[in-house]
Scaffold this motif. Structure first.
Motif, PDB file in Angstrom:
ATOM      1  N   THR A 210       0.838  -1.056   0.028  1.00  0.00           N
ATOM      2  CA  THR A 210      -0.169   0.208  -0.123  1.00  0.00           C
ATOM      3  C   THR A 210       0.988   1.062   0.225  1.00  0.00           C
ATOM      4  O   THR A 210       1.863   1.182   0.750  1.00  0.00           O
ATOM      5  CB  THR A 210      -0.917   0.231   1.053  1.00  0.00           C
ATOM      6  OG1 THR A 210      -0.441   0.729   2.199  1.00  0.00           O
ATOM      7  CG2 THR A 210      -1.659  -1.386   1.396  1.00  0.00           C
TER       8      THR A 210
ATOM      9  N   GLU B  15       0.424   5.592  -0.275  1.00  0.00           N
ATOM     10  CA  GLU B  15      -0.064   7.046   0.263  1.00  0.00           C
ATOM     11  C   GLU B  15      -0.294   8.002   0.378  1.00  0.00           C
ATOM     12  O   GLU B  15       1.269   8.448   1.108  1.00  0.00           O
ATOM     13  CB  GLU B  15      -1.184   7.173   1.530  1.00  0.00           C
ATOM     14  CG  GLU B  15      -2.143   6.044   1.383  1.00  0.00           C
ATOM     15  CD  GLU B  15      -1.453   5.371   2.372  1.00  0.00           C
ATOM     16  OE1 GLU B  15      -0.558   5.095   2.916  1.00  0.00           O
ATOM     17  OE2 GLU B  15      -1.927   3.258   2.091  1.00  0.00           O
TER      18      GLU B  15
ATOM     19  N   GLU C  58      -2.822  12.623   1.137  1.00  0.00           N
ATOM     20  CA  GLU C  58      -4.368  11.627   0.477  1.00  0.00           C
ATOM     21  C   GLU C  58      -4.088  10.490   2.170  1.00  0.00           C
ATOM     22  O   GLU C  58      -5.271  10.169   2.380  1.00  0.00           O
ATOM     23  CB  GLU C  58      -3.818  10.078  -0.426  1.00  0.00           C
ATOM     24  CG  GLU C  58      -3.209  10.859  -1.350  1.00  0.00           C
ATOM     25  CD  GLU C  58      -2.425   9.810  -2.527  1.00  0.00           C
ATOM     26  OE1 GLU C  58      -3.068   9.973  -4.245  1.00  0.00           O
ATOM     27  OE2 GLU C  58      -2.280   9.092  -2.465  1.00  0.00           O
ATOM     28  N   ILE C  59      -3.743  10.857   3.408  1.00  0.00           N
ATOM     29  CA  ILE C  59      -3.429  10.587   3.907  1.00  0.00           C
ATOM     30  C   ILE C  59      -4.643  10.678   5.280  1.00  0.00           C
ATOM     31  O   ILE C  59      -4.861  11.708   5.496  1.00  0.00           O
ATOM     32  CB  ILE C  59      -2.069   9.779   4.917  1.00  0.00           C
ATOM     33  CG1 ILE C  59      -1.078   9.213   4.310  1.00  0.00           C
ATOM     34  CG2 ILE C  59      -2.260  10.064   6.383  1.00  0.00           C
ATOM     35  CD1 ILE C  59      -0.216   9.023   4.591  1.00  0.00           C
ATOM     36  N   ASP C  60      -5.803   9.984   5.633  1.00  0.00           N
ATOM     37  CA  ASP C  60      -6.081  10.046   7.134  1.00  0.00           C
ATOM     38  C   ASP C  60      -6.126  10.164   8.365  1.00  0.00           C
ATOM     39  O   ASP C  60      -6.206   9.426   8.293  1.00  0.00           O
ATOM     40  CB  ASP C  60      -8.091   9.336   6.159  1.00  0.00           C
ATOM     41  CG  ASP C  60      -9.050   9.566   6.956  1.00  0.00           C
ATOM     42  OD1 ASP C  60      -8.840  10.210   8.586  1.00  0.00           O
ATOM     43  OD2 ASP C  60      -9.799   8.705   6.740  1.00  0.00           O
TER      44      ASP C  60
ATOM     45  N   ARG D 116      -8.009   8.202  10.588  1.00  0.00           N
ATOM     46  CA  ARG D 116      -7.868   6.715  10.410  1.00  0.00           C
ATOM     47  C   ARG D 116      -6.993   5.898  11.076  1.00  0.00           C
ATOM     48  O   ARG D 116      -7.229   4.696  11.026  1.00  0.00           O
ATOM     49  CB  ARG D 116      -7.872   6.342   8.942  1.00  0.00           C
ATOM     50  CG  ARG D 116      -8.867   4.698   8.953  1.00  0.00           C
ATOM     51  CD  ARG D 116      -8.738   4.385   7.496  1.00  0.00           C
ATOM     52  NE  ARG D 116      -8.374   3.245   6.371  1.00  0.00           N
ATOM     53  CZ  ARG D 116      -9.002   2.713   5.696  1.00  0.00           C
ATOM     54  NH1 ARG D 116      -9.321   3.450   4.334  1.00  0.00           N
ATOM     55  NH2 ARG D 116      -8.257   1.851   5.432  1.00  0.00           N
TER      56      ARG D 116
ATOM     57  N   ALA E 117      -6.017   3.294  13.841  1.00  0.00           N
ATOM     58  CA  ALA E 117      -4.954   1.860  14.013  1.00  0.00           C
ATOM     59  C   ALA E 117      -4.603   1.395  14.617  1.00  0.00           C
ATOM     60  O   ALA E 117      -3.440   0.548  14.911  1.00  0.00           O
ATOM     61  CB  ALA E 117      -5.141   1.934  12.700  1.00  0.00           C
TER      62      ALA E 117
ATOM     63  N   ARG F 282      -5.213   1.459  17.539  1.00  0.00           N
ATOM     64  CA  ARG F 282      -5.831  -0.232  17.964  1.00  0.00           C
ATOM     65  C   ARG F 282      -4.523  -1.417  18.143  1.00  0.00           C
ATOM     66  O   ARG F 282      -5.530  -2.167  18.819  1.00  0.00           O
ATOM     67  CB  ARG F 282      -7.117  -0.395  16.403  1.00  0.00           C
ATOM     68  CG  ARG F 282      -7.939  -2.028  16.730  1.00  0.00           C
ATOM     69  CD  ARG F 282      -8.694  -1.560  15.847  1.00  0.00           C
ATOM     70  NE  ARG F 282      -8.047  -1.419  14.259  1.00  0.00           N
ATOM     71  CZ  ARG F 282      -8.802  -0.357  13.329  1.00  0.00           C
ATOM     72  NH1 ARG F 282      -9.410   0.676  14.368  1.00  0.00           N
ATOM     73  NH2 ARG F 282      -8.306  -0.236  12.252  1.00  0.00           N
TER      74      ARG F 282
ATOM     75  N   ARG G 132       2.504   0.559   9.897  1.00  0.00           N
ATOM     76  CA  ARG G 132       2.093   1.101   8.900  1.00  0.00           C
ATOM     77  C   ARG G 132       0.761   2.594   9.492  1.00  0.00           C
ATOM     78  O   ARG G 132       1.450   3.075   8.956  1.00  0.00           O
ATOM     79  CB  ARG G 132       0.709  -0.378   8.692  1.00  0.00           C
ATOM     80  CG  ARG G 132       1.005  -1.025   8.086  1.00  0.00           C
ATOM     81  CD  ARG G 132      -0.186  -1.912   7.036  1.00  0.00           C
ATOM     82  NE  ARG G 132      -1.264  -2.203   7.724  1.00  0.00           N
ATOM     83  CZ  ARG G 132      -1.488  -3.251   7.964  1.00  0.00           C
ATOM     84  NH1 ARG G 132      -0.192  -4.392   8.154  1.00  0.00           N
ATOM     85  NH2 ARG G 132      -2.861  -3.415   8.862  1.00  0.00           N
TER      86      ARG G 132
END
Ligand code: ATP
Length: 143
Positions: A90, A92, A96-98, A101, A105, A108, A131
């Motif tokens: 992947t 980005e 483009e990075i959220d 989110r 992640a 979590r 990541r």
């Protein structure tokens, strides 16, 4: 413009970043740094040919004198004299990075690594954490 895209020493370097989903980037760069298996690797035009694994991390590249960033999660890098091809799992671009989110992640993954509930896949949580950290760094956010 005749001089556009010329790298250091008048030689150009092309950076192409491809994932199974899309072509993320294909552009002339002046130099770049990529997260290789043995640490960060700087690449200028004319670099010796090389294939290396990509680690989760940030690719820094100079474009028209400006430093830009890209997050990659792993994959392969192929360097030939005038071209760097990143076959990434992947990738980005920073814009483009959220960020939210990536923060979720990261939290979590950290929670899983701290609490270690039964059945949790530690290696998977560690990879997810790497990541997320790479994405936050590429987006210029604190980690
Ligand atoms: P999440 O748990 O948020 O899905 P992940 O690390 O498991 O994160 P990946 O499996 O690495 O996600 O990526 C799945 C797809 O989502 C890829 O196309 C990747 O580029 C995209 N992606 C993942 N996280 C982000 C983010 N924070 N901003 C933008 N794109 C993202």
């Amino acid at each position: 413009m005749a001089e556009e895209g010329k790298g250091i020493g008048g030689r150009s370097l092309e950076l192409e970043v491809v994932t199974p989903e899309r072509v993320v980037l294909s552009t002339e760069v002046e130099s770049l740094m990529l997260p290789g298996a043995l640490g960060y690797l700087g690449v200028l035009p004319g670099h010796a040919p090389l294939v290396t694994q990509l680690s989760p991390g940030v690719v820094f590249y100079r474009y028209h004198g400006e430093e830009k960033r890209l997050a990659v999660s792993g994959g392969l890098a192929e360097i030939t004299g005038q071209k760097v091809l990143l076959l990434a799992d992947t990738a980005e671009k920073s814009e483009e990075i959220d960020v939210e989110r990536a923060r979720r992640a990261k939290e979590r993954a950290e929670r899983r690594l701290k609490e270690r509930p039964p059945g949790v896949d530690i290696a998977r949580a560690e990879a997810a954490l790497k990541r997320a950290v790479a994405r936050l760094k590429a987006a210029g956010q604190p980690t």
